[in-house]
Design an enzyme around this catalytic site. Structure first.
Site, mmCIF file in Angstrom:
data_model
loop_
_atom_site.group_PDB
_atom_site.id
_atom_site.type_symbol
_atom_site.label_atom_id
_atom_site.label_comp_id
_atom_site.label_asym_id
_atom_site.label_seq_id
_atom_site.Cartn_x
_atom_site.Cartn_y
_atom_site.Cartn_z
ATOM 1 N N SER A 60 4.054 -7.624 1.792
ATOM 2 C CA SER A 60 4.424 -7.710 0.375
ATOM 3 C C SER A 60 5.871 -7.397 0.059
ATOM 4 C CB SER A 60 3.481 -6.826 -0.443
ATOM 5 O OG SER A 60 3.435 -5.523 0.094
ATOM 6 N N GLY B 121 -4.535 7.446 -1.566
ATOM 7 C CA GLY B 121 -4.758 7.023 -2.953
ATOM 8 C C GLY B 121 -5.798 5.937 -3.027
ATOM 9 N N GLU C 213 -5.360 -0.336 0.542
ATOM 10 C CA GLU C 213 -4.553 0.641 -0.198
ATOM 11 C C GLU C 213 -4.318 1.880 0.661
ATOM 12 O OE1 GLU C 213 -6.526 1.828 -3.796
ATOM 13 O OE2 GLU C 213 -8.361 2.327 -2.729
ATOM 14 N N SER D 275 8.265 2.051 -10.098
ATOM 15 C CA SER D 275 8.863 2.874 -9.057
ATOM 16 C C SER D 275 9.845 2.049 -8.244
ATOM 17 C CB SER D 275 7.776 3.430 -8.138
ATOM 18 O OG SER D 275 7.106 2.357 -7.529
ATOM 19 N N ASP E 134 -8.157 5.141 -4.984
ATOM 20 C CA ASP E 134 -8.826 4.940 -6.277
ATOM 21 C C ASP E 134 -9.418 3.537 -6.385
ATOM 22 O OD1 ASP E 134 -5.874 4.353 -6.450
ATOM 23 O OD2 ASP E 134 -6.590 3.319 -8.237
ATOM 24 N N LYS F 219 7.153 -9.203 -6.137
ATOM 25 C CA LYS F 219 7.162 -8.853 -7.561
ATOM 26 C C LYS F 219 8.042 -9.783 -8.402
ATOM 27 C CE LYS F 219 4.821 -4.736 -8.084
ATOM 28 N NZ LYS F 219 4.836 -4.107 -6.799
#
Ligand SMILES: *Cc1c(COP(=O)(O)O)cnc(C)c1O
Length: 323
Positions: free
Chosen positions: A306, A210, A206, A80, A212, A55
């Site tokens: 990651s 979750g 994922e 988060s 989605d 990130k």
């Protein structure tokens, strides 16, 4: 610029801004993993990135392009954890004031690290408050520039530099496995893969709880879900982004899922075999490789690890649950 015009050139320019600031993280291999899968795996280890996750790349790329006025007034981010720390560190390096909106239940290590970088932390309750609304109010009241965790072209470009470095180091790959939350990392990495090695299959991974992203990918509509219950706290996103979704639809080949149990098994593998600490979200790609959904035999497989930010107490309790 829309998602569809987001290109490899954006990633190249991001990398120029980042070289010398980010760590060029190692690509590690494991004979045990290769033998187990009958494949050649290349782990791109962003758990060794500055502040412990990829990130930092997107955050720094976005903040480095602030105008003098934006720099003076400051940045606000909601996250988060890892995006918050990435923004806080990038802001500190660039001399920009930072305000971070974080959930009250964020892992202690992430809260402390964010404050440690000198950012002001504003807490909110995940269950009852909307972090986007809080971030937007702060932006409006104080003239701060909001940098979202994934749905932002400069953030996506920065995250894509992970795959750029991986391909530059190992050459072509048959498959690239990328953890998926809101899709900043996946859209950036897929853009690089399709530009450099169009035959490489790019697969987002994922949390099972979750999915989605998988549902959105299949239905071609952004699916919104309730806050998923998973140990992968970096991928507890409720929907893909306006910018990330079109890029993912166009450049990603498939989206698969990993269960919390598989994530813990991958954490144990990395700790015992490769001597490294990987956070649950960081294990998504590896968990998919180790699971039985994909047939990777005979393939050259890139796996993005990651991040590595996890409390030791949480790490050990997760691992104990697995024994
Ligand atoms: C944020 C994060 C992800 C997911 O990235 P997106 O760009 O939101 O898809 C994956 N792993 C870690 C460690 C993260 O911090």
């Amino acid at each position: 610029m829309t998602g569809a015009t987001f290109s490899y050139d954006d990633v190249i320019r991001a990398h120029e801004r980042l070289v010398g600031i980010i760590s060029q993280t190692p690509v590690l291999t494991s004979t045990t993993a290769n033998e187990r899968l009958g494949a050649q795996l290349y782990f791109k280890c962003e758990n060794f990135q500055r502040m412990g996750a990829f990130k930092f790349r997107g955050a720094y790329n976005a903040l480095a392009q602030f105008t003098p006025e934006q720099r003076r007034l400051g940045v606000v981010a909601f996250s988060s954890g890892n995006h918050a720390q990435g923004i806080a560190l990038a802001a500190k390096l660039l001399g920009i004031p930072a305000v971070i909106v974080m959930p009250t239940d964020a892992p202690t290590i992430k809260l402390e690290a964010t404050r440690g970088y000198g950012a002001e932390v504003v807490l909110y309750d995940r269950a009852t408050e909307d972090r986007e609304a809080i971030g937007q109010r702060l932006a409006y009241e104080r003239g701060l520039t909001l940098v979202p965790p994934y749905d932002h072209l400069q953030v996506m470009a920065g995250q894509g530099t992970v795959a750029k470095e991986l391909f530059e180091e190992v050459g072509s790959l048959d498959v690239l496995l990328v953890p998926l939350g809101g899709g900043g990392l996946l859209s950036g990495c897929a853009t690089v893969a399709k530009a450099l090695h169009p035959e490489c299959r790019v697969i987002g991974v994922e949390p099972e709880a979750g999915n989605d992203g998988q549902r959105s990918f299949r239905s071609h509509l952004i699916v919104h879900i309730d806050l998923p219950v998973t140990i992968a706290d970096g991928a507890q996103t409720q929907h893909l982004g306006r910018h990330t979704f079109p890029v993912i639809l166009e450049r990603v080949d498939d989206i698969v899922t990993a269960s919390d149990k598989e994530l813990v098994e991958a954490m144990a593998f990395f700790a015992s075999r490769m001597k490294m600490l990987v956070e649950p979200t960081g294990c998504l790609g590896a968990a998919a490789a180790f699971g039985d959904q994909l047939d990777l035999r005979g393939q050259r497989v890139g796996v993005v690890i990651s991040g590595g930010n996890i409390d030791l107490t949480r790490f050990s309790s997760l691992l104990q649950g697995a024994l």
